[in-house]
Design a protein around this motif. Structure first.
Motif, PDB file in Angstrom:
ATOM      1  N   GLY A 251       0.801  -1.220   0.000  1.00 31.46           N
ATOM      2  CA  GLY A 251       0.000   0.000   0.000  1.00 31.46           C
ATOM      3  C   GLY A 251       0.829   1.264   0.000  1.00 31.46           C
ATOM      4  O   GLY A 251       0.299   2.362  -0.204  1.00 31.46           O
ATOM      5  N   TYR A 257       2.054   5.409  -5.250  1.00 32.44           N
ATOM      6  CA  TYR A 257       1.690   5.407  -3.834  1.00 32.44           C
ATOM      7  C   TYR A 257       2.772   6.125  -3.050  1.00 32.44           C
ATOM      8  O   TYR A 257       3.872   6.382  -3.542  1.00 32.44           O
ATOM      9  CB  TYR A 257       1.526   3.977  -3.310  1.00 32.44           C
ATOM     10  CG  TYR A 257       0.326   3.235  -3.873  1.00 32.44           C
ATOM     11  CD1 TYR A 257      -0.613   3.868  -4.680  1.00 32.44           C
ATOM     12  CD2 TYR A 257       0.141   1.888  -3.597  1.00 32.44           C
ATOM     13  CE1 TYR A 257      -1.700   3.200  -5.194  1.00 32.44           C
ATOM     14  CE2 TYR A 257      -0.956   1.198  -4.101  1.00 32.44           C
ATOM     15  CZ  TYR A 257      -1.865   1.851  -4.911  1.00 32.44           C
ATOM     16  OH  TYR A 257      -2.939   1.180  -5.416  1.00 32.44           O
ATOM     17  N   SER A 327      -4.260   2.238  -2.383  1.00 32.74           N
ATOM     18  CA  SER A 327      -3.412   2.250  -1.195  1.00 32.74           C
ATOM     19  C   SER A 327      -4.262   2.101   0.062  1.00 32.74           C
ATOM     20  O   SER A 327      -3.910   1.355   0.982  1.00 32.74           O
ATOM     21  CB  SER A 327      -2.614   3.548  -1.131  1.00 32.74           C
ATOM     22  OG  SER A 327      -1.831   3.601   0.049  1.00 32.74           O
TER      23      SER A 327
END
Length: 358
Positions: A251, A257, A327
């Protein structure tokens, strides 16, 4: 036959309290025999219950008299055990009078299959008690006494915990005999969970007492109950934790991300602290919902706040445009896995099963 049983009870159990319990069980046995003429499954179930509790006391008296007490009947096992029996009777009569007034399909098949499981499980349990002799006890002993030794012969060459295996299949067999689908599932889950926790505690105790001798025995012989591995269960928890942190890293590290979600680790670290304090606050070792200690209640409130905050953080970050939706999804999945791992740990490794008897 019933006359002989009553005579045996009267002559053997000379202590008043023991006699009263034994006489009550033989009375229940009589009711079961009479009830079989009206409803064979419920009569057999009643006979099985009475026979089990009588045979437990007799078996301990014959093979391990040093641990013989009034509790050897296992009549005061736990409120959950008594509730399970009431539920079994209740489900049977509800199905009989409201769902299957003409009889359960394949009536005799369920009776025969259930009886085979009950008889096999009872035989296995009593065989383990006979094999262990003075080393058997309904309670887990933290330290071996002079008469205690590690038993690895006989039935213990096949199962590490044959008495648990026998009782597990005995309990499930009673509900197959009654054709109780709901209680069968509940019995299966509850007995499996009970023994999963108990085996971990007991095997940790045995390793402390016997060291490598028991570790070698562990490697050779299985527990016997499906999907219960004993003390190596720690490996499973480590595997779960690894999955949780892998999801968290994904994530953060995948394309587009960022690393803001790593702040959720703070909640992972904080979560066990109030749980440990809550355990110290309670009068008994455990996390019973019946505890009303103000300190324990406060710690549970703090724990809930920590868990909610852990799930709220990725949502807030996503809503603020700091992290992407994917995420947030990975972090939420990581939260679920990590907190489940923490709960399993505290329920499994912080329970005092030496106070439980089966």
């Amino acid at each position: 036959m019933l006359f002989l049983i009553h005579f045996f009870v009267f002559t053997r159990f000379y202590i008043q309290e023991v006699f009263l319990r034994a006489h009550l069980l033989t009375f229940v046995l009589t009711i079961g025999c009479l009830g079989s003429f009206f409803s064979l499954p419920i009569g057999l179930f009643t006979i099985i219950l009475a026979t089990f509790h009588i045979s437990e006391y007799i078996s301990v008296a014959l093979w391990c008299p040093r641990t013989l007490t009034i509790d050897s009947f296992l009549l005061n096992h736990s409120p959950q055990y008594h509730a399970a029996i009431v539920m079994a009777y209740g489900e049977y009569f509800l199905e009989k009078y409201f769902l299957f007034s003409n009889g359960v399909p394949y009536y005799w098949l369920w009776i025969i299959l259930g009886l085979c499981m009950v008889i096999g499980g009872e035989y296995l349990r009593k065989l383990s008690m006979c094999t262990a002799q003075q080393s058997f006890s309904h309670l887990i002993e933290d330290k071996p006494n002079s008469e205690h030794q590690l038993i690895t012969h006989g039935i213990y060459q096949t199962y590490r915990h044959p008495s648990y295996v026998g009782w597990f299949w005995w309990a499930c067999g009673t509900q197959i005999l009654l054709a109780n689908p709901i209680c069968f599932i509940l019995y299966l889950i509850s007995t499996w969970r009970f023994f999963a926790e108990r085996v971990v505690y007991e095997e940790a105790t045995l390793i402390r007492c016997y060291g490598n001798l028991y570790r070698d025995y562990q490697k050779r012989v299985p527990v016997g109950i499906p999907f219960i591995k004993g003390c190596p269960y720690v490996v499973f928890l480590a595997f779960l934790a690894a999955i949780g942190f892998t999801l968290l890293i994904l994530g953060c590290a995948l394309s587009n991300y960022n690393w803001w979600p790593t702040f959720v680790i703070i909640f992972y670290v904080l979560c066990p602290i109030p749980l440990v304090i809550a355990r110290q606050c309670t009068s008994s070792n455990g996390y019973s919902t019946s505890d009303t200690n103000p300190c324990s209640d406060l710690m549970w409130f703090i724990t809930s706040a920590i868990v909610v905050s852990a799930f709220s953080l990725p949502v807030v970050l996503h809503r603020a445009g700091v992290i992407a939706f994917g995420s947030m999804g990975f972090v939420m999945g990581a939260n679920v896995v990590v907190f489940v791992t923490i709960v399993i740990y505290f329920l499994t490794f912080d329970s005092d099963d030496s106070l439980l008897s089966i």
